[in-house]
Enzyme design. Sequence first.
Site, PDB file in Angstrom:
ATOM      1  N   CYS A  38       0.872  -1.540  -0.253  1.00  0.00           N
ATOM      2  CA  CYS A  38       0.076   0.305  -0.222  1.00  0.00           C
ATOM      3  C   CYS A  38       1.169   1.570   0.068  1.00  0.00           C
ATOM      4  O   CYS A  38       2.067   1.517   0.272  1.00  0.00           O
ATOM      5  CB  CYS A  38      -0.625   0.327   1.348  1.00  0.00           C
ATOM      6  N   ARG A  70       3.337   0.406  -5.701  1.00  0.00           N
ATOM      7  CA  ARG A  70       3.307   0.156  -4.222  1.00  0.00           C
ATOM      8  C   ARG A  70       1.858  -0.988  -3.699  1.00  0.00           C
ATOM      9  O   ARG A  70       1.180  -1.726  -2.832  1.00  0.00           O
ATOM     10  CB  ARG A  70       2.801   0.634  -2.494  1.00  0.00           C
ATOM     11  N   TRP A 107      -2.232  -2.939  -1.070  1.00  0.00           N
ATOM     12  CA  TRP A 107      -2.409  -4.470  -1.356  1.00  0.00           C
ATOM     13  C   TRP A 107      -3.186  -4.974  -0.285  1.00  0.00           C
ATOM     14  O   TRP A 107      -2.910  -4.373   0.553  1.00  0.00           O
ATOM     15  CB  TRP A 107      -0.702  -3.777  -1.743  1.00  0.00           C
ATOM     16  N   ASN A 124      -0.706   1.179   5.759  1.00  0.00           N
ATOM     17  CA  ASN A 124       0.108   0.974   5.151  1.00  0.00           C
ATOM     18  C   ASN A 124       0.637  -0.391   6.340  1.00  0.00           C
ATOM     19  O   ASN A 124       1.320   0.137   6.679  1.00  0.00           O
ATOM     20  CB  ASN A 124       1.323   1.203   4.354  1.00  0.00           C
ATOM     21  N   GLY A 125       0.519  -1.508   5.449  1.00  0.00           N
ATOM     22  CA  GLY A 125       1.188  -2.739   7.517  1.00  0.00           C
ATOM     23  C   GLY A 125      -0.091  -3.469   7.448  1.00  0.00           C
ATOM     24  O   GLY A 125      -1.056  -3.943   7.239  1.00  0.00           O
ATOM     25  N   GLU A 172      14.907 -17.627 -12.473  1.00  0.00           N
ATOM     26  CA  GLU A 172      14.428 -16.416 -12.477  1.00  0.00           C
ATOM     27  C   GLU A 172      13.782 -16.485 -14.073  1.00  0.00           C
ATOM     28  O   GLU A 172      12.248 -15.951 -13.963  1.00  0.00           O
ATOM     29  CB  GLU A 172      15.660 -15.686 -13.127  1.00  0.00           C
ATOM     30  N   LYS A 213       9.640 -14.772 -13.934  1.00  0.00           N
ATOM     31  CA  LYS A 213       8.656 -14.416 -14.552  1.00  0.00           C
ATOM     32  C   LYS A 213       7.370 -14.443 -15.586  1.00  0.00           C
ATOM     33  O   LYS A 213       6.773 -14.094 -15.628  1.00  0.00           O
ATOM     34  CB  LYS A 213       9.911 -13.986 -16.146  1.00  0.00           C
ATOM     35  N   GLU A 246       4.716 -15.164 -12.662  1.00  0.00           N
ATOM     36  CA  GLU A 246       4.138 -13.902 -12.575  1.00  0.00           C
ATOM     37  C   GLU A 246       3.380 -12.923 -13.455  1.00  0.00           C
ATOM     38  O   GLU A 246       2.246 -12.093 -12.909  1.00  0.00           O
ATOM     39  CB  GLU A 246       5.221 -12.791 -11.511  1.00  0.00           C
ATOM     40  N   HIS A 250      16.474 -36.178 -11.016  1.00  0.00           N
ATOM     41  CA  HIS A 250      16.538 -37.524  -9.080  1.00  0.00           C
ATOM     42  C   HIS A 250      14.407 -36.964  -9.112  1.00  0.00           C
ATOM     43  O   HIS A 250      14.192 -36.410  -7.671  1.00  0.00           O
ATOM     44  CB  HIS A 250      17.031 -36.176  -8.252  1.00  0.00           C
ATOM     45  N   LYS A 268       4.947  -4.428  -6.547  1.00  0.00           N
ATOM     46  CA  LYS A 268       6.037  -3.667  -6.556  1.00  0.00           C
ATOM     47  C   LYS A 268       6.466  -3.736  -5.708  1.00  0.00           C
ATOM     48  O   LYS A 268       7.958  -4.807  -5.611  1.00  0.00           O
ATOM     49  CB  LYS A 268       6.249  -2.128  -7.888  1.00  0.00           C
TER      50      LYS A 268
HETATM   51  O1  M6R Z   1      12.096  -4.676  -4.502  1.00  0.00           O
HETATM   52  P1  M6R Z   1      13.331  -5.190  -4.163  1.00  0.00           P
HETATM   53  O2  M6R Z   1      14.051  -6.278  -5.207  1.00  0.00           O
HETATM   54  O3  M6R Z   1      13.866  -5.906  -3.143  1.00  0.00           O
HETATM   55  O4  M6R Z   1      11.486  -6.843  -4.526  1.00  0.00           O
HETATM   56  C1  M6R Z   1      12.144  -7.940  -4.653  1.00  0.00           C
HETATM   57  C2  M6R Z   1      11.248  -9.066  -5.009  1.00  0.00           C
HETATM   58  O5  M6R Z   1       9.691  -8.646  -4.788  1.00  0.00           O
HETATM   59  C3  M6R Z   1      10.339  -8.388  -6.741  1.00  0.00           C
HETATM   60  O6  M6R Z   1      12.451  -8.878  -6.730  1.00  0.00           O
HETATM   61  C4  M6R Z   1       9.949  -9.402  -6.900  1.00  0.00           C
HETATM   62  O7  M6R Z   1       9.702 -10.803  -7.045  1.00  0.00           O
HETATM   63  C5  M6R Z   1       9.730  -9.500  -8.993  1.00  0.00           C
HETATM   64  N1  M6R Z   1       8.857  -8.818  -9.025  1.00  0.00           N
HETATM   65  C6  M6R Z   1      10.124  -9.871  -9.663  1.00  0.00           C
HETATM   66  O8  M6R Z   1       9.428 -10.133 -10.759  1.00  0.00           O
END
Ligand code: M6R
Length: 607
Positions: A2, A27, A74, A98-99, A479, A483, A486, A502, A602
Amino acid sequence: MCGIIGIIGKAGVAPLLLEGLKRLEYRGYDSAGIATLVDSRIERRRAEGRIVNLAARIEKEPIAGQTGIGHTRWATHGIPNEINAHPHASSKVAVVHNGIIENFQALRKELEGFGIHFETDTDTEVIVHLITHYLDEGLTPEAATAKTLHRLEGAFALGVIFANESSLMIGARRGSPLAIGYGDGEMYLGSDALALAPLTSKITYLEEGDWAVLTPTGVTIHDETDAVIERKIEKSAASGALEGKGNYPHFMLKEIFEQPAVIGDTLHALLNPVTRTIVLPDLPFDLAGISRATIIACGTSFYAALVAKYWLEAVAGLAVDVDIASEFRYRNAGMPKGGLAIFISQSGETADTLAALRYAKKQGQHTLALVNVAESSLAREAEASLLTYAGPEIGVASTKAFTTQLTVLACLTIALARARGAIDHADEARLSAALTEVPSRAVEVLNHDERLKGLADDIAGVRDVLYLGRGTSYPIALEGALKLKEISYIHAEGYAAGEMKHGPIALIDEGMPIIVIAPSDPLFEKTASNVQEVIARGGRVIFLSDRTGAERLGRVAAATIELPEVDPFVTPILYAIPVQLLAYHIAVLKGTNVDQPRNLAKSVTVE
Ligand code: M6R
């Protein structure tokens, strides 16, 4: 998570609150709302979904008021509908939060015992009713808020306004960041300096436990014991301009294509191309004296940490632990004296990473933050920081932040290796030269965009995808899978190629694409054998390699993308790009919201 903003202004604040919320949308974007004081009464406008919905609502039903608070959510407690959207309010007080209030159930029970009726499923509503309850008991707004803060457990950044108090706003911080902004006869509150950038560059960052009483002409800050305290005013460098998409359909694609430039900018800060040496900023500790490194991060930043582990162990001969911040912070990890704890975060605000930093400090570690936001909490709290020069990353899926993190980590690896005597000048020159080539090689990788778009067609309809890699390509496999998950919502897993037999090899059939990341490095033959095992079982392999690798494997893969031949040291930086593009094109074909995928935000400022 948030984002929150508050303004005590000289004119109608609704447009400014909306502008601030747009800047905070990274956020969270489940719902949004604002509350202002109109004729000393609290008025609210709220809407489910993104800020554009709130803006449309306000256009239909304008809202006046020179003092107001705003929120983009959020969801944690309560589904993301209008009822649960902030600000929450009684007739006397409105609150943005926020929290997470961890003891909200107990507080709610207590307040319901007084006959107070709750309208929402949120944890935040208890704050509204507690403050109102204390106001009803005759306390001043300041005293009622202070008493409420002492009853709250958990993490919060709060903005509070009061009916009949048009010159008053209270902000509080515990666990979640909050900044105070200074204007000319106006005062502001914001989750970060970016939200306040169009209004002011004069900022005070509240410290843990602080709460602040704002009036149009200034602020009085109290610490966690309620004592009045001075906090420094800083000049923020956050830009007031809102980032645009340019000619790109999505921020994510723009950010992928910015990589050659931002990797170049990052190298420019750390590498001297003439002497082919790494030049780090002065650090308050001696790299030669570091006995062990622990690298901690979340999500994509964690995968950057994993690449660095391979680099630091192989090139600098340094023992390295890597950990996911949310696991590390509760593990009671022993951290030997003389250790360096490195925290990687694009935002610099990730709650778990920040908590891990505080733990490491208590363990007597040297701490180094690697962040993209220079004024972030992580940068301010760590002993030293190194910046990625990715520029604002708006797409929720991290792309250019990742490759610039890798770029900084590669430079740090060389600097540590040199300090430890693990490499000589010739080695440093060779590795540095490989790095200086990365921006132009990245352009060559981007030239495969059309081909990757074609491959996306074959993958968009599948249910599961597997990504395989070895050595530094293993984190790139992880990674790639992240990607894809998400932004396209397709189930994907990244695996160490050698682990396939395995267990996961049982998943292989003609329906499952397997993306193999296999530059022709010293581990190539091993990965190639794993590819043969997969193909022998009917697997459809998409092979990311270079010309040498493609020739060595033979024509067995369903598709091969030939990437540039480079020093194996820099392959993770370059091989990240095709997996980003593949995920992007698959998501576009699936019609998802690429820049703001469902359920995500984000910056993850709750644990
Ligand atoms: O701001 P940060 O790098 O600490 O964020 C970490 C993760 O939340 C961030 O990398 C998240 O996994 C991304 N959405 C991945 O694309």
